[in-house]
Design a protein around this motif. Structure first.
Motif, PDB file in Angstrom:
ATOM      1  N   ALA A   7     -18.915  19.655  -7.586  1.00 56.30           N
ATOM      2  CA  ALA A   7     -19.821  19.498  -8.722  1.00 56.30           C
ATOM      3  C   ALA A   7     -19.794  20.742  -9.607  1.00 56.30           C
ATOM      4  O   ALA A   7     -19.829  20.644 -10.841  1.00 56.30           O
ATOM      5  N   MET A   8     -19.708  21.915  -9.000  1.00 52.37           N
ATOM      6  CA  MET A   8     -19.599  23.151  -9.783  1.00 52.37           C
ATOM      7  C   MET A   8     -18.279  23.207 -10.551  1.00 52.37           C
ATOM      8  O   MET A   8     -18.242  23.641 -11.704  1.00 52.37           O
ATOM      9  N   LEU A   9     -17.199  22.761  -9.914  1.00 48.76           N
ATOM     10  CA  LEU A   9     -15.915  22.693 -10.602  1.00 48.76           C
ATOM     11  C   LEU A   9     -15.985  21.716 -11.772  1.00 48.76           C
ATOM     12  O   LEU A   9     -15.476  21.991 -12.855  1.00 48.76           O
ATOM     13  N   PHE A  48     -22.609  26.839 -33.769  1.00 47.47           N
ATOM     14  CA  PHE A  48     -23.950  26.964 -33.199  1.00 47.47           C
ATOM     15  C   PHE A  48     -24.643  25.628 -32.969  1.00 47.47           C
ATOM     16  O   PHE A  48     -25.745  25.594 -32.424  1.00 47.47           O
ATOM     17  N   THR A  49     -24.035  24.533 -33.404  1.00 48.80           N
ATOM     18  CA  THR A  49     -24.629  23.216 -33.163  1.00 48.80           C
ATOM     19  C   THR A  49     -23.708  22.333 -32.329  1.00 48.80           C
ATOM     20  O   THR A  49     -24.080  21.880 -31.250  1.00 48.80           O
ATOM     21  N   PHE A  50     -22.507  22.093 -32.807  1.00 52.21           N
ATOM     22  CA  PHE A  50     -21.617  21.154 -32.135  1.00 52.21           C
ATOM     23  C   PHE A  50     -21.017  21.717 -30.849  1.00 52.21           C
ATOM     24  O   PHE A  50     -20.876  20.991 -29.875  1.00 52.21           O
ATOM     25  N   LEU A  51     -20.650  22.998 -30.834  1.00 50.79           N
ATOM     26  CA  LEU A  51     -20.065  23.583 -29.632  1.00 50.79           C
ATOM     27  C   LEU A  51     -21.051  23.581 -28.461  1.00 50.79           C
ATOM     28  O   LEU A  51     -20.703  23.118 -27.378  1.00 50.79           O
ATOM     29  N   PRO A  52     -22.305  24.054 -28.607  1.00 46.89           N
ATOM     30  CA  PRO A  52     -23.228  24.012 -27.466  1.00 46.89           C
ATOM     31  C   PRO A  52     -23.583  22.593 -27.029  1.00 46.89           C
ATOM     32  O   PRO A  52     -23.716  22.328 -25.829  1.00 46.89           O
ATOM     33  N   LEU A  53     -23.721  21.685 -27.976  1.00 50.39           N
ATOM     34  CA  LEU A  53     -24.016  20.298 -27.606  1.00 50.39           C
ATOM     35  C   LEU A  53     -22.858  19.684 -26.825  1.00 50.39           C
ATOM     36  O   LEU A  53     -23.069  19.009 -25.811  1.00 50.39           O
ATOM     37  N   GLY A  54     -21.643  19.915 -27.281  1.00 48.43           N
ATOM     38  CA  GLY A  54     -20.477  19.398 -26.576  1.00 48.43           C
ATOM     39  C   GLY A  54     -20.341  20.004 -25.188  1.00 48.43           C
ATOM     40  O   GLY A  54     -20.030  19.312 -24.219  1.00 48.43           O
ATOM     41  N   ALA A  55     -20.598  21.315 -25.065  1.00 49.29           N
ATOM     42  CA  ALA A  55     -20.503  21.979 -23.764  1.00 49.29           C
ATOM     43  C   ALA A  55     -21.567  21.456 -22.805  1.00 49.29           C
ATOM     44  O   ALA A  55     -21.302  21.240 -21.619  1.00 49.29           O
ATOM     45  N   ALA A  56     -22.773  21.238 -23.287  1.00 45.12           N
ATOM     46  CA  ALA A  56     -23.856  20.736 -22.424  1.00 45.12           C
ATOM     47  C   ALA A  56     -23.572  19.309 -21.956  1.00 45.12           C
ATOM     48  O   ALA A  56     -23.691  19.001 -20.766  1.00 45.12           O
ATOM     49  N   ILE A  57     -23.181  18.460 -22.875  1.00 46.55           N
ATOM     50  CA  ILE A  57     -22.894  17.070 -22.516  1.00 46.55           C
ATOM     51  C   ILE A  57     -21.683  16.998 -21.594  1.00 46.55           C
ATOM     52  O   ILE A  57     -21.684  16.272 -20.589  1.00 46.55           O
ATOM     53  N   GLY A  58     -20.642  17.761 -21.890  1.00 45.28           N
ATOM     54  CA  GLY A  58     -19.455  17.778 -21.044  1.00 45.28           C
ATOM     55  C   GLY A  58     -19.729  18.346 -19.664  1.00 45.28           C
ATOM     56  O   GLY A  58     -19.218  17.861 -18.661  1.00 45.28           O
ATOM     57  N   GLY A  59     -20.544  19.392 -19.588  1.00 40.41           N
ATOM     58  CA  GLY A  59     -20.886  19.978 -18.291  1.00 40.41           C
ATOM     59  C   GLY A  59     -21.663  19.036 -17.411  1.00 40.41           C
ATOM     60  O   GLY A  59     -21.377  18.897 -16.210  1.00 40.41           O
ATOM     61  N   ILE A  60     -22.635  18.370 -17.985  1.00 40.75           N
ATOM     62  CA  ILE A  60     -23.419  17.398 -17.208  1.00 40.75           C
ATOM     63  C   ILE A  60     -22.542  16.229 -16.773  1.00 40.75           C
ATOM     64  O   ILE A  60     -22.569  15.806 -15.614  1.00 40.75           O
ATOM     65  N   GLY A  61     -21.743  15.720 -17.692  1.00 38.04           N
ATOM     66  CA  GLY A  61     -20.869  14.598 -17.357  1.00 38.04           C
ATOM     67  C   GLY A  61     -19.822  14.963 -16.325  1.00 38.04           C
ATOM     68  O   GLY A  61     -19.555  14.200 -15.394  1.00 38.04           O
ATOM     69  N   GLY A  62     -19.224  16.141 -16.450  1.00 36.74           N
ATOM     70  CA  GLY A  62     -18.218  16.575 -15.490  1.00 36.74           C
ATOM     71  C   GLY A  62     -18.786  16.799 -14.106  1.00 36.74           C
ATOM     72  O   GLY A  62     -18.183  16.420 -13.102  1.00 36.74           O
ATOM     73  N   LEU A  64     -21.490  15.395 -12.825  1.00 33.55           N
ATOM     74  CA  LEU A  64     -21.837  14.088 -12.255  1.00 33.55           C
ATOM     75  C   LEU A  64     -20.593  13.340 -11.786  1.00 33.55           C
ATOM     76  O   LEU A  64     -20.588  12.749 -10.701  1.00 33.55           O
ATOM     77  N   LEU A  65     -19.539  13.387 -12.589  1.00 38.95           N
ATOM     78  CA  LEU A  65     -18.302  12.690 -12.227  1.00 38.95           C
ATOM     79  C   LEU A  65     -17.687  13.274 -10.960  1.00 38.95           C
ATOM     80  O   LEU A  65     -17.369  12.542 -10.022  1.00 38.95           O
ATOM     81  N   PHE A  66     -17.544  14.591 -10.908  1.00 39.47           N
ATOM     82  CA  PHE A  66     -16.943  15.211  -9.731  1.00 39.47           C
ATOM     83  C   PHE A  66     -17.844  15.077  -8.514  1.00 39.47           C
ATOM     84  O   PHE A  66     -17.362  14.926  -7.395  1.00 39.47           O
ATOM     85  N   GLY A  67     -19.161  15.136  -8.702  1.00 46.56           N
ATOM     86  CA  GLY A  67     -20.084  14.952  -7.579  1.00 46.56           C
ATOM     87  C   GLY A  67     -20.012  13.547  -7.010  1.00 46.56           C
ATOM     88  O   GLY A  67     -20.026  13.358  -5.790  1.00 46.56           O
ATOM     89  N   MET A  68     -19.925  12.554  -7.878  1.00 46.83           N
ATOM     90  CA  MET A  68     -19.807  11.165  -7.410  1.00 46.83           C
ATOM     91  C   MET A  68     -18.478  10.944  -6.686  1.00 46.83           C
ATOM     92  O   MET A  68     -18.433  10.245  -5.677  1.00 46.83           O
ATOM     93  N   LEU A  69     -17.400  11.542  -7.197  1.00 44.25           N
ATOM     94  CA  LEU A  69     -16.107  11.413  -6.530  1.00 44.25           C
ATOM     95  C   LEU A  69     -16.118  12.104  -5.171  1.00 44.25           C
ATOM     96  O   LEU A  69     -15.489  11.634  -4.228  1.00 44.25           O
ATOM     97  N   ALA A  70     -16.821  13.219  -5.056  1.00 43.86           N
ATOM     98  CA  ALA A  70     -16.863  13.944  -3.790  1.00 43.86           C
ATOM     99  C   ALA A  70     -17.677  13.198  -2.744  1.00 43.86           C
ATOM    100  O   ALA A  70     -17.396  13.314  -1.544  1.00 43.86           O
TER     101      ALA A  70
END
Length: 92
Positions: A7-9, A48-62, A64-70
């Motif tokens: 999940a951290m990865l 200051f708007t799109f980069l942090p939003l993309g990083a937050a959404i991608g981090g949460i999604g990644g 969750l995806l890796f945690g579910m696969l594990a």
């Protein structure tokens, strides 16, 4: 432990890819909406708007995806019994 590490990865990889996609989406938004570039306003909007939003959404999604696969044993072949033990009925 394996679930937490994967999940951290996923968090790390998702944040990186989400930030890159956020920059791309921000640049597309600036071009489509014809945002003014006066004193770097369009760059400030992207970074200051799109980069942090993309990083937050991608981090949460990644994560969750890796945690579910594990959590699925059949998806990742880690810590499997040798084939000879499973054939004799001692596996699982």
């Amino acid at each position: 432990m394996r679930v937490a590490l994967l999940a951290m990865l996923g968090l790390f990889l998702g944040a990186l890819s989400g930030a890159a996609l956020g920059i791309g989406a921000g640049l597309a938004w600036v071009e489509i909406a014809q945002t003014t570039s006066f004193e770097g306003y369009s760059g400030t909007l992207v970074f200051f708007t799109f980069l942090p939003l993309g990083a937050a959404i991608g981090g949460i999604g990644g994560s969750l995806l890796f945690g579910m696969l594990a959590m699925r044993d059949d998806a990742i072949a880690i810590e499997r019994k040798p084939v000879a033990e499973r054939a004799r009925g001692h596996g699982r």
